[in-house]
Enzyme design. Structure first.
Site, short mmCIF file in Angstrom:
data_model
loop_
_atom_site.label_atom_id
_atom_site.label_comp_id
_atom_site.label_asym_id
_atom_site.label_seq_id
_atom_site.Cartn_x
_atom_site.Cartn_y
_atom_site.Cartn_z
N HIS A 109 -3.38 -3.99 -5.20
CA HIS A 109 -3.66 -3.46 -3.87
C HIS A 109 -5.14 -3.60 -3.53
CE1 HIS A 109 -3.98 0.22 -1.02
NE2 HIS A 109 -3.71 -0.87 -0.35
N GLU A 136 -6.77 -2.01 -6.73
CA GLU A 136 -5.93 -1.22 -7.62
C GLU A 136 -4.92 -2.14 -8.32
OE1 GLU A 136 -5.61 3.05 -5.35
OE2 GLU A 136 -4.45 1.38 -4.52
N SER A 196 0.82 -1.21 0.00
CA SER A 196 0.00 0.00 0.00
C SER A 196 0.85 1.26 0.00
CB SER A 196 -0.91 0.02 1.23
OG SER A 196 -0.14 -0.01 2.43
N ASN A 232 -5.37 6.15 -1.93
CA ASN A 232 -4.72 6.89 -0.84
C ASN A 232 -4.24 8.27 -1.29
OD1 ASN A 232 -5.08 4.99 1.18
ND2 ASN A 232 -3.20 3.90 0.69
#
Length: 506
Positions: free
Chosen positions: A144, A156, A123, A194
């Protein structure tokens, strides 16, 4: 059963929370899944945990006994890494340590076929750094997932600089076949979700730094007025400030100290004091178990008899404000000099600046945020010299129909305007840089972060010109380059087109 035509033998390395979730998702999608963990007994424990989770579907009647047996028979415990030799895809979900991942990938290359794909669930690490340890970097990608994997319906697919298109498309099909939304993102800090989520945290912290509002007020506004599931400080307490602090610092440093991602100076002292959030019993809030302790609600003053109010005729909600005043028995007047209370509704500017520019008495002036729906939640902003009498009169009027009101100090863009503008601006820059497609960006944020709208769609709903005005006013007021508008935003506002409009093709 997977909707994909290809059934894979898939290895999962790591029996922790993420590894278990990946095993469950892919086994339920019809694949043969092989679980390995270097710690003795960990893989068997992970598989036992997954089977227990799947068994609940039988108990609830959502899964037949035959389907349960089929899924369980597709999950295998591996005693050694060499047991993954027949896997066409291996997904790593071990500790977030670069050297540990590199060592694992080197070992995997000596075990699996040259055509096998190696995917990392990292991550925070750059996938290219992991792939650099491999002889076949074109077969390495990021994959991810989010916790809990079976419930978080997005993953992802991270394309590193040497990852082949075939590798990306295979992983994309794998995720789609498992019923999740696969989004493709470049190998950039924070990947997509993120990265896009930075604005909520960083701008929320900045609001508190400037003494505009308390953490609880910021959370209440962004949750109740803007529609977020949780405010930034509730989220920081949930994830743990020790963890979130490292992520904020890592993304800032990996983006070469980009001002948009600058961490807050409020965070390190709290981490040092052990105020991590729910897991320590205290963070931005105090907890009794998982129950957040809240303070007493603000007392609403009584309306003064004979009060008069002047409402800026340029105000977005002038009609609704006038109707509220009439229902409360407050008389509206046409001249500011004759009013006890002056109400303005600026976009992007603060209450003090608005009062000065309009030639109003700042001591009797307050501002009401025009952005959230008038009937849902109201934000009352004071000038630097608003008197207590004017503040109480405004609070009494705005709360007279029972609608919640939050009182904040002076700030360009209130709270909701500036946080949403920051979120939209970061998303616009992601689109400008081609880190992900507009469609993937929108879906990833809604599915991965739970936002009510995709960020660029949100910008369209507010109005791109208003978002741009907030950013420019913030930049002018603070001199901070964190608020400089993205070229994507500026160009589309200038052309009068949607922020969702893709770039013209070369």
């Amino acid at each position: 059963m997977s909707s994909s035509n290809t059934i894979h033998q898939i290895g999962v390395v790591g029996g922790g929370a993420m590894g278990r979730g990946i095993v469950q998702l892919l086994a339920q999608a019809g694949h043969q899944v092989y679980c390995f963990d270097a710690f003795e007994g960990a893989a068997a424990g992970a598989v036992e945990f997954v089977i227990g989770k799947i068994r609940r579907g039988v108990e609830k009647g959502s899964l037949s006994a035959a389907e349960f047996e089929r899924i369980c028979s597709s999950i295998h415990v591996c005693a050694a890494l060499s047991d993954l030799a027949g896997c066409s895809i291996v997904i790593e979900a071990i500790v977030e340590d670069l050297e540990a991942k590199r060592q694992l990938f080197r070992a995997l290359e000596s075990v699996v076929a040259d055509t096998a794909i190696l995917a990392s669930n990292t991550s925070s690490l750059t996938v290219a750094e992991i792939a650099a340890a491999c002889a076949r970097a074109q077969r390495v990608a990021g994959l991810h997932f989010f916790n809990p994997v079976p419930l978080m319906k997005v993953a992802e697919v991270v394309a590193a600089v040497r990852t082949s298109d075939a590798t990306v498309q295979t992983l994309h099909a794998l995720i789609d076949g498992a019923g999740h939304r696969a989004v493709i993102t470049a190998d950039q800090p924070g990947f997509l979700v993120n990265h896009a989520g930075r604005g909520l945290y960083t701008e929320g912290l900045r609001v508190v730094e400037e003494q505009v509002a308390s953490p609880a007020d910021v959370d209440n506004l962004l949750r109740d007025a803007a529609g977020f599931r949780m405010g930034p400080f509730e989220l920081l307490d949930l994830t743990g400030l020790d963890v979130s602090s490292r992520v904020m610092t890592s993304i800032y440093e990996q983006f070469q100290h980009e001002p948009r991602f600058r961490p807050s100076s409020l965070v390190p002292p709290r981490v040092a004091a052990g105020l991590y959030g729910r897991k320590t019993g205290e963070g931005w809030y105090v907890y009794d178990g998982d129950r957040k302790q809240t303070g007493s609600p603000r007392l609403i003053p009584a309306l003064s008899a004979g009060m008069t109010v002047w409402i800026d005729p340029q105000a977005t909600g002038a009609g609704a404000l006038a109707a509220l005043a009439s229902a409360a028995g407050v008389r509206c007047v046409d001249e500011p000099a004759r009013a006890d209370l002056l109400i303005v509704q600026p976009w992007g500017t603060d209450a003090t600046t608005t009062a000065i520019e309009r030639g109003l008495d700042a001591s009797r002036c307050v501002a009401l945020d025009p952005l959230p729906p008038f009937e849902r939640h109201r934000t009352l902003m004071l000038t630097a010299s608003t008197t207590g009498t004017a503040r109480d009169a405004a609070l009494a009027l705005l709360a007279s129909d029972g609608t919640p009101v939050t009182v904040i100090n002076d700030s360009p863009g209130f709270v909701v305007q500036r946080v949403l503008a920051t979120i939209v601006n970061i998303a616009a820059n992601i689109a400008q840089r081609g880190i992900a497609s507009v469609e993937d960006l929108e879906d990833a944020v809604m599915l991965g972060l739970g936002y009510p709208y995709g960020p660029l769609s949100w910008g369209d709903r507010i109005g791109g010109e208003r978002v741009l005005a907030v950013l420019r006013q913030m930049q002018a007021a603070t001199g901070d380059p964190r608020y400089r508008p993205s070229a994507w935003l500026v160009r589309r506002v200038g052309l009068g087109i949607s922020l969702l409009t893709p770039e013209a093709k070369r």
